[in-house]
Design an enzyme around this catalytic site. Structure first.
Site, PDB file in Angstrom:
ATOM      1  CB  VAL A 137      23.803  48.835  29.044  1.00 31.02           C
ATOM      2  CG1 VAL A 137      23.268  48.576  27.650  1.00 31.02           C
ATOM      3  CG2 VAL A 137      25.098  48.059  29.266  1.00 31.02           C
TER       4      VAL A 137
ATOM      5  N   PRO B 135      32.367  49.367  31.778  1.00 32.41           N
ATOM      6  CG  PRO B 135      32.661  47.156  32.474  1.00 32.41           C
ATOM      7  CD  PRO B 135      33.417  48.376  32.060  1.00 32.41           C
TER       8      PRO B 135
ATOM      9  CG  ASN C 288      21.920  59.973  26.198  1.00 37.18           C
ATOM     10  OD1 ASN C 288      21.684  60.636  25.187  1.00 37.18           O
ATOM     11  ND2 ASN C 288      22.294  58.709  26.143  1.00 37.18           N
ATOM     12  CE  LYS C 289      18.770  55.884  27.037  1.00 38.58           C
ATOM     13  NZ  LYS C 289      18.250  54.604  27.481  1.00 38.58           N
TER      14      LYS C 289
ATOM     15  CB  SER D 176      47.228  22.137  64.457  1.00 39.11           C
ATOM     16  OG  SER D 176      46.989  21.838  65.818  1.00 39.11           O
TER      17      SER D 176
ATOM     18  CB  SER E 261      55.644  22.555  70.287  1.00 41.49           C
ATOM     19  OG  SER E 261      54.894  23.639  69.808  1.00 41.49           O
TER      20      SER E 261
ATOM     21  CB  SER F  48      53.773  30.387  60.044  1.00 43.60           C
ATOM     22  OG  SER F  48      54.628  29.284  60.197  1.00 43.60           O
TER      23      SER F  48
END
Lengths: 310, 634
Positions: B38, B117, B170-171, B475, B480, B547
């Site tokens: 900006v 932006p 610019n400016k 767990s 198992s 998993s």
């Protein structure tokens, strides 16, 4: 002895901006067809819809477009729009679905008594109903980014939640010509193939391609009343005149088309396409100025879109 | 504000509309991006371009004037920046949160401007805007010179393949139109540009606010003899023209079969040109044929070029479907399934190396796994830094593997066949953009070995159907224990089985892995591959792994033949698992001695459609094992 064909490389073909816009729109439509399960084209009978339909016919040539046209009707469109709608459906060989919100119908919702509720129930709710009813998962719309500020940031593939809301902060990035059309359960996508077209592009393309449009875009003597700074056309006997109103014949035309009691006309003598474009280029107001819907608040369109307005 | 000439001749519109329309019919299209924050006056410049080209109407101007008085930064004067700040949320916060597209036209060209932006979301947004741009305008505040962000913008524009760069200083009005200051900035930038491989750029001194060198050359800077901005934008060569000179490429988007006599292949030509009679190759199959017709709604064409959407018919009945590429037979693109690529991460969820993502490139969609990044690029310094993953807005270089070969070209040669997006398989979000560098040589040398004793033969000898029984759960849920009992029962029934247990695997095959999300993904990937090999050998494989992520379980499922993968959810409530705490791990995790522990500070995503769910609060382990055997092997 054989003669070797020598291919002379041609000088580059210069594609015009309209040719490139056309090619990109066709590309978008074919992507939707490849990735969506049940697409539909929203057809509002206006000039943008006319261009979108024309592009669809090009995209799927030599077959007709493989999806239906959906008109979300409010029962208050101009009579000429209904005629054009039926004609174009027949000409394109596509199925035409017309949805009128039964709730709005039962309650007699109309633009004279109900103001903003009219648009909300007939259009916004009606559209949601129609999409849910048929289970459409992708709907083409003719919106353009140059129409309105919040549109400038909307994606070409714009996702809606299961209750049809638009969340501008979770939009997917669109890079190159790669569109991610994958949906979560219940989501649907609105696709805007005309996103990068401007009003001038639309008019020029209509001229170039001889696309039929509703005659209301051209100036002709029509019965009108002036109300709240807008010129309204008395399109049928349902128009409610105020006590001291007397319809006057004026040479008018429309820059956008919607429900006739809500759509402002402009006084004009532009009766041909070049004249209309000429007037458009020399005019000093934007096309949405004729729509009552945008004047509510600065960000009214953004709000309506979040609620599910197309 | 000085009067600024409009880019179009209102006189011609008024006097001879037909001549005007004829002129406009032949306009070309240039897409460009403006880069700057900006503070650099970017929005002001865009607002100025729209204003000068009369894209602003009176009713919009009235709103703008009211807005300028209310929210403006120009002391009551028109604040052009407000013109382009689109969403209400943004206007209130004074920031732009996304990419917006603006349109204007001059006598020669139509322009589409990507406006991005300048805050922290910058990389994602700028990469998006730059992906479709032919040209980038890099804005610099003349008072500040080349800044970190200038370097970042230039690097990203260059990375995305933009060859036309404009350095808009610019400016200039604010430094008294000082030529020496301008020259110093340009020299400074030139040194930087050369260091990152930018071959050329066009510098120009401007003022967006005052209109200097925008639509006309400025009388305030007679020392400058280059073009003004509009002049340059109107004449810069278009990518779409240079693309025509390349070999023909058309990704097939759809196959049209309206009737038995017509089969057409539709797509947008990415490069080159095509005529009826041209020899083309269908990739990846490699079949060659000739183009018969170029079919369009407006009749057959004798020639079509890059940028046009067309339908081609071919001389022979070749196999060709969506995702295939039609290419010049004399110069076809490559095909590979392993690549090096630059990845730009665009999601709040970081990249998980080893996870399977969808990769979309042109009309091809495949599954792809990304390896851990070789390095990440610091977009401010361009330094290469080590990285184990990529987070939002990070850019890195990594190898990736696809499950099917891709027809591709390096990104520097083709945006269409070298640029891709990654899509998360669960959320369906677009999580990354990528640029292919090259195929890894391994891909072309390591072929699948066609084995004569195949998986069917293995299974037949064992007289059983291979299966992968995938036990998942928290767990301590009992995975198992139950898997063990199931294996004993199957073994007793004469089945050939093998049990892969989480703890045991982590002592060997996966001992180099920890418990971060990325390591968990890799752990499951390895187990999945081992399970597949064992299933190929004809075994009934049982696995017992927490998993925790759906994506990985799904990845393993996709490795197996249909019906082979059986997901068994050992469903024990967290409170119950924690109460049992067989290994004392929950207590450790609660004390903060163990991190990334599933259920405590790392999520468990339960299966949505497990083949079997075991409710351990309602049955014993023995009953569960009996139920599983009965369900699967009865």
């Amino acid at each position: 002895m054989s003669v070797q064909a020598v291919r002379v490389e041609p000088s580059p073909v210069s594609l015009s901006h309209l040719q490139r816009l056309e090619a990109d729109s066709i590309h978008i439509m074919q992507e939707v067809m490849a990735e969506a399960e049940r697409p539909v084209m929203l057809y509002s009978v206006g000039k943008d819809s006319a261009v979108m339909l024309h592009l669809a016919r090009k995209a799927f040539h030599p077959a007709p477009p493989p999806f239906p046209l959906l008109h979300v009707d409010t029962t208050w469109k101009f009579q000429e729009m209904y005629r054009m709608r039926d004609r174009m459906a027949a000409e394109s060989g596509m199925e035409l679905l017309v949805h009128r919100n039964p709730d709005a119908m039962a309650r007699g919702i109309n633009p004279f008594d109900h103001g903003a509720l009219h648009t909300d129930l007939w259009k916004t709710e009606g559209l949601k109903q129609a999409l849910d009813l048929h289970g459409f998962d992708a709907a083409f719309g003719g919106a353009r980014r140059d129409e309105e500020k919040s549109r400038a940031k909307e994606r070409i593939f714009s996702f809606r939640s299961a209750n049809h809301r638009w969340d501008p902060k979770t939009q997917r990035p669109e890079l190159w010509r790669l569109y991610n059309a994958r949906k979560n359960k219940g989501e649907s996508v609105r696709v805007f193939p005309l996103s990068n077209w401007t009003e001038l592009d639309i008019w020029q393309y209509i001229q170039l391609e001889s696309i039929p449009i509703v005659p209301l875009y051209f100036a002709a003597p029509r019965l009108t009343v002036e109300r709240d700074g807008m010129l309204l056309m008395v399109d049928d006997e349902r128009f409610r005149l105020l006590p001291d109103e007397v319809p006057v014949e004026r040479s008018i035309r429309f820059r956008t088309l919607g429900c006739y009691p809500l759509t402002g006309a402009v006084e004009s003598t532009a009766a041909t396409l070049p004249e209309v474009i000429q007037e458009m280029l020399l005019t000093t107001t934007s096309e949405r100025q004729g729509r009552a819907i945008d004047k509510d608040a600065t960000a009214s369109m953004e709000k309506k879109k979040q609620e599910g307005y197309f | 504000m000085p009067a600024s000439p409009s880019y179009r001749t209102d006189a011609l519109i008024a006097d001879d509309i037909d001549a005007y329309l004829e002129l406009h019919r032949r306009k070309s299209l240039l897409r460009f991006i403006t880069c700057g924050s900006v503070d650099d006056g970017k929005s002001t410049l865009i607002g100025r371009l729209l204003y000068d080209s009369k894209m602003i109407f009176d009713d919009q101007l009235a709103v703008l004037e009211a807005d300028s008085r209310r929210n403006g930064t120009q002391g009551g004067g028109i604040d052009f920046a407000l013109l382009v700040d689109g969403l209400a949320a943004e206007r209130e916060q004074g920031i732009t949160i996304d990419v917006a597209y603006r349109f204007f036209a001059t006598e020669k060209r139509k322009f589409i401007v990507a406006d991005t932006p300048g805050h922290e979301q910058y990389t994602r947004n700028m990469v998006t805007g730059a992906s479709t741009a032919d040209l980038a305008v890099i804005l610099i505040d003349a008072r500040k010179g080349v800044l970190t962000q200038t370097r970042r913008h230039s690097y990203l524009a260059h990375l995305l393949g933009i060859r036309n760069l404009v350095l808009a200083v610019n400016k200039m009005d604010l430094i008294g139109y000082d030529r020496h200051a301008y020259d110093a900035i340009v020299a400074d930038y030139a040194a930087f540009a050369a260091s990152i491989g930018i071959e050329s750029f066009v510098p120009m001194p401007i003022s967006g606010l005052a209109g200097d060198n925008i639509a006309t050359r400025s009388a305030n800077m007679l020392w400058y003899d280059g073009p003004c901005l509009i002049e340059h934008l109107e004449t810069v060569p278009l990518d779409v023209v240079s693309e025509q000179a390349m070999p023909f490429r058309m990704p097939v988007q759809m196959v049209k079969r309206p009737d038995p006599n017509f089969r057409g292949f539709s797509g947008l030509i990415a490069a080159g040109s095509v005529r009826p009679g041209d020899r083309v190759r269908v990739l990846p199959s490699g079949r060659e044929t000739r183009v018969s017709r170029i079919v369009t709604f407006d009749g057959d064409l004798p020639l079509a070029v890059a940028g046009q959407s067309v339908t081609l018919t071919l001389a022979d009945e070749v196999d060709c479907s969506r995702g295939d590429v039609l290419a010049a037979a004399s110069a076809p693109p490559q095909t590979a399934d392993q690549f090096e690529a630059t990845i730009v991460w665009m999601s709040d969820e970081p990249m998980l190396p080893g996870r399977s993502y969808l990769l979309k490139l042109a009309a091809q969609t495949v599954s792809a796994q990304i390896q851990a990044p070789k390095y990440q690029v610091n977009v401010n310094t361009m330094a290469e830094m080590p990285a184990r993953t990529l987070e939002l807005n990070a850019i890195g270089v990594a190898n990736l593997f696809t499950d099917r070969p891709l027809v591709f070209e390096p990104y520097v040669e083709s945006r269409t066949l070298g640029g891709f997006i990654l899509i998360d398989k669960i959320s369906n979000a677009t999580v990354a953009a990528g640029l292919l560098h090259f195929a890894l040589r391994r891909a072309s040398n390591v072929h699948w070995q066609a084995l004569e004793v195949d998986r069917a033969a293995h299974a037949a000898l064992k007289n059983q159907q291979p299966r992968v029984l995938w036990f998942t759960g928290l767990s301590g849920a009992g995975k198992s224990t139950i898997a063990n009992l199931v294996e004993k029962k199957l073994h007793a029934a004469g089945r050939h089985t093998f049990l892969l247990d989480g703890d045991n695997i982590r002592h060997g095959l996966c001992r180099d892995l920890g418990f971060t999300d990325a390591d968990r993904v890799e752990n499951i990937r390895r187990v999945g591959e081992v399970a597949r090999l064992m299933a190929d050998a004809g075994l009934i494989v049982l696995t017992a792994f927490i998993s925790p992520f759906r994506a990985e379980r799904r990845m393993v499922r996709e490795l197996m033949a249909p019906g082979e993968f059986v997901e068994i959810h050992v469903d024990t409530p967290l409170a119950e698992a924690e109460r049992r705490d067989v290994k004392g791990l929950y207590a450790k995790a609660r004390r903060g001695e163990l991190h990334n522990f599933t259920g405590i500070d790392s999520p468990y995503e339960p299966p949505e459609r497990a083949e079997i769910t075991v409710d351990t609060s309602g049955m014993t382990a023995e009953e569960a094992a009996e139920m599983i055997v009965a369900r699967l092997f009865a």
